[in-house]
Design a protein around this motif. Structure first.
Motif, short mmCIF file in Angstrom:
data_model
loop_
_atom_site.label_atom_id
_atom_site.label_comp_id
_atom_site.label_asym_id
_atom_site.label_seq_id
_atom_site.Cartn_x
_atom_site.Cartn_y
_atom_site.Cartn_z
N SER A 1 76.65 45.97 65.20
CA SER A 1 76.09 46.83 64.42
C SER A 1 75.50 48.13 65.44
CB SER A 1 74.60 46.39 63.55
OG SER A 1 73.88 45.91 64.59
N GLU A 2 75.34 47.80 66.78
CA GLU A 2 74.88 48.71 67.61
C GLU A 2 76.01 49.67 68.07
OE1 GLU A 2 71.04 46.99 70.19
OE2 GLU A 2 73.03 45.75 70.36
N ILE A 3 77.16 48.99 68.10
CA ILE A 3 78.28 50.30 68.23
C ILE A 3 78.34 50.94 67.04
CG2 ILE A 3 80.77 50.34 69.01
CD1 ILE A 3 78.81 48.82 71.00
N ALA A 4 78.33 50.33 65.61
CA ALA A 4 78.90 50.99 64.59
C ALA A 4 77.56 52.15 64.41
CB ALA A 4 78.39 49.89 63.37
N ASP A 5 76.36 51.81 65.03
CA ASP A 5 75.08 52.86 64.66
C ASP A 5 75.91 54.11 65.50
OD1 ASP A 5 73.54 51.25 62.99
OD2 ASP A 5 72.55 50.52 64.72
N ALA A 6 76.17 54.08 66.66
CA ALA A 6 76.73 55.19 67.43
C ALA A 6 77.84 56.07 66.82
CB ALA A 6 77.34 54.72 68.87
N VAL A 7 78.82 54.91 66.19
CA VAL A 7 79.74 55.77 65.22
C VAL A 7 79.27 56.68 64.24
CG1 VAL A 7 81.94 55.60 63.88
CG2 VAL A 7 81.43 54.07 65.94
N ALA A 8 78.28 55.92 63.43
CA ALA A 8 77.93 56.63 62.16
C ALA A 8 76.96 57.98 62.89
CB ALA A 8 76.71 55.95 61.64
N PHE A 9 76.33 58.00 63.92
CA PHE A 9 75.57 59.21 64.30
C PHE A 9 76.80 60.19 64.74
CE2 PHE A 9 74.62 61.66 68.06
CZ PHE A 9 73.77 62.56 67.69
N LEU A 10 78.03 59.95 65.34
CA LEU A 10 78.85 60.63 65.63
C LEU A 10 79.71 61.36 64.40
CD1 LEU A 10 80.44 59.55 69.17
CD2 LEU A 10 78.80 61.55 68.87
N ALA A 11 79.77 60.50 63.61
CA ALA A 11 80.42 61.02 62.15
C ALA A 11 79.52 61.95 61.49
CB ALA A 11 80.64 59.61 61.49
N SER A 12 78.17 61.95 61.71
CA SER A 12 77.33 62.80 60.92
C SER A 12 77.28 64.31 61.17
CB SER A 12 76.05 62.19 60.95
OG SER A 12 75.35 62.52 62.25
N ASP A 13 76.62 65.12 60.40
CA ASP A 13 76.44 66.30 60.57
C ASP A 13 75.54 66.65 61.83
OD1 ASP A 13 78.11 67.69 58.94
OD2 ASP A 13 76.67 67.32 57.16
N ARG A 14 74.64 65.56 62.07
CA ARG A 14 73.55 65.63 63.24
C ARG A 14 74.25 65.88 64.42
NH1 ARG A 14 70.64 60.11 62.27
NH2 ARG A 14 72.47 59.80 61.53
N ALA A 15 75.54 65.46 64.47
CA ALA A 15 76.32 65.36 65.86
C ALA A 15 77.51 66.65 65.79
CB ALA A 15 77.17 64.11 65.95
N ALA A 16 77.15 67.51 65.11
CA ALA A 16 77.95 68.75 64.87
C ALA A 16 78.43 69.52 65.98
CB ALA A 16 77.42 69.49 63.92
N TYR A 17 77.48 69.41 67.12
CA TYR A 17 77.64 70.17 68.26
C TYR A 17 78.10 69.34 69.43
CZ TYR A 17 77.16 74.42 71.04
OH TYR A 17 77.38 75.52 72.14
N ILE A 18 78.38 67.97 69.21
CA ILE A 18 78.96 67.02 70.08
C ILE A 18 80.23 66.87 70.05
CG2 ILE A 18 78.65 64.97 71.05
CD1 ILE A 18 75.86 64.74 69.69
N THR A 19 81.07 67.42 71.17
CA THR A 19 82.35 67.14 71.07
C THR A 19 83.02 66.94 72.51
OG1 THR A 19 84.69 67.61 70.26
CG2 THR A 19 83.41 69.38 71.22
N GLY A 20 84.11 65.97 72.68
CA GLY A 20 84.36 65.69 74.05
C GLY A 20 83.57 64.82 74.94
N ALA A 21 82.95 64.14 74.23
CA ALA A 21 81.61 63.20 74.98
C ALA A 21 82.20 61.87 74.85
CB ALA A 21 80.27 63.40 74.28
N VAL A 22 81.90 61.27 76.12
CA VAL A 22 81.89 59.79 76.18
C VAL A 22 80.63 59.15 76.03
CG1 VAL A 22 82.68 58.00 77.41
CG2 VAL A 22 83.93 60.01 77.62
N LEU A 23 80.32 58.31 75.03
CA LEU A 23 78.93 57.88 74.62
C LEU A 23 79.04 56.19 75.31
CD1 LEU A 23 76.25 57.75 73.88
CD2 LEU A 23 77.12 57.52 71.41
N PRO A 24 78.51 55.93 76.20
CA PRO A 24 78.51 54.34 76.61
C PRO A 24 77.56 53.63 75.78
CG PRO A 24 78.02 55.82 78.68
CD PRO A 24 77.80 56.66 77.35
N VAL A 25 77.91 52.57 75.21
CA VAL A 25 76.88 51.60 74.55
C VAL A 25 77.15 50.28 75.00
CG1 VAL A 25 76.26 51.00 72.19
CG2 VAL A 25 77.25 52.85 72.30
N ASP A 26 76.77 50.04 76.52
CA ASP A 26 77.19 49.02 77.20
C ASP A 26 75.84 48.48 77.88
OD1 ASP A 26 76.39 50.81 79.19
OD2 ASP A 26 78.34 51.20 79.87
N GLY A 27 74.58 48.75 77.36
CA GLY A 27 73.49 48.27 78.08
C GLY A 27 73.33 48.38 79.64
N GLY A 28 73.78 49.52 80.14
CA GLY A 28 73.81 49.87 81.35
C GLY A 28 74.89 49.36 82.17
#
Length: 240
Positions: A208-235
């Motif tokens: 679900s923590e990976i899914a939450d990151a996907v849901a954010f990038l799919a939303s209008d809240r992420a409209a100005y984010i592109t070409g990014a690499v988002l780690p979801v890896d606990g560091g």
């Protein structure tokens, strides 16, 4: 800012019948999107629409997209999650072992992105999200094929971001670390402990923590984010 219609967007998650892909599909559905998952055999997950699709076969992809377009409209949110592993050390790795993993994980993502792009261009809106891996950035012993395929997704997404950005289409990458799935649960306890000890947060991610990151990038809240690499890896991948 373009707003999603009240009925949500049309979303397709490849490899969405289990594990991380299933969690992603359910998160998008919970956000009100119309979601279909691809699977290679069997029945779709309960409560979700499914379509048979092999991402190594362009004709299969075209047929799957045609069905999704007929059922819920052109794909506006694409999550390229389908992938395989076939680990072995470099000196023992056959050419077929290398190329089959790259074909499924990287070329498969290119195929679905290309098929989705035409509909997104017509709508002048789109979200492409590619599921990579921490080893795509850090490398993994015995995983030259898998790591190469997951690293390639970064170049693919960033090229798409440059090509299609003027049409309000974003392309981003999520790089999960170790996730608590059936695959990791089957590891010997000693290996699970060894893995957790490498992670600064000292635990596995929940799907679900990976899914939450996907849901954010799919939303209008992420409209100005592109070409990014988002780690979801606990560091785990810090510094890469």
């Amino acid at each position: 800012m373009t707003q999603a219609p009240a009925t949500g967007r049309s979303a397709l998650v490849t490899g969405g019948n289990r594990g991380i892909g299933l969690a992603i599909a359910r998160a998008l559905a919970a956000d009100g999107h119309r979601v279909t998952v691809t699977h290679r055999s069997g029945e779709p997950p309960q409560g979700l629409s499914g379509v048979i699709c092999d991402v190594t076969d362009a004709a299969s992809i075209d047929a799957a997209f045609s069905q999704v377009e007929a059922d819920q409209g052109p794909v506006e949110i694409l999550v390229a999650n389908a992938g395989i592993t076939d680990d072995t050390l470099l000196l023992r790795m056959s050419e077929d072992t290398f190329t089959s993993v790259v074909d499924a994980n990287l070329t498969g993502a290119y195929r679905v992105a290309k098929r989705a792009a035409s509909g997104m261009l017509r709508k002048r809106w789109g979200r492409m999200i590619f599921i990579s891996s921490v080893v795509g950035l850090s490398g993994g012993a015995g995983q030259a094929n898998y790591s190469a395929s997951k690293a390639g997704l970064v170049g693919l997404a960033r090229s798409i971001a440059r090509e299609l950005g003027s049409r309000h289409i974003t392309a981003n990458v999520i790089a999960p670390g170790f996730v608590d799935t059936d695959m990791t649960q089957s590891l010997p306890e000693a290996r699970r402990t060894e893995i957790v000890n490498q992670v600064p947060l000292k635990r596995y991610a929940e799907p679900s923590e990976i899914a939450d990151a996907v849901a954010f990038l799919a939303s209008d809240r992420a409209a100005y984010i592109t070409g990014a690499v988002l780690p979801v890896d606990g560091g785990l991948g810090m510094g890469h």
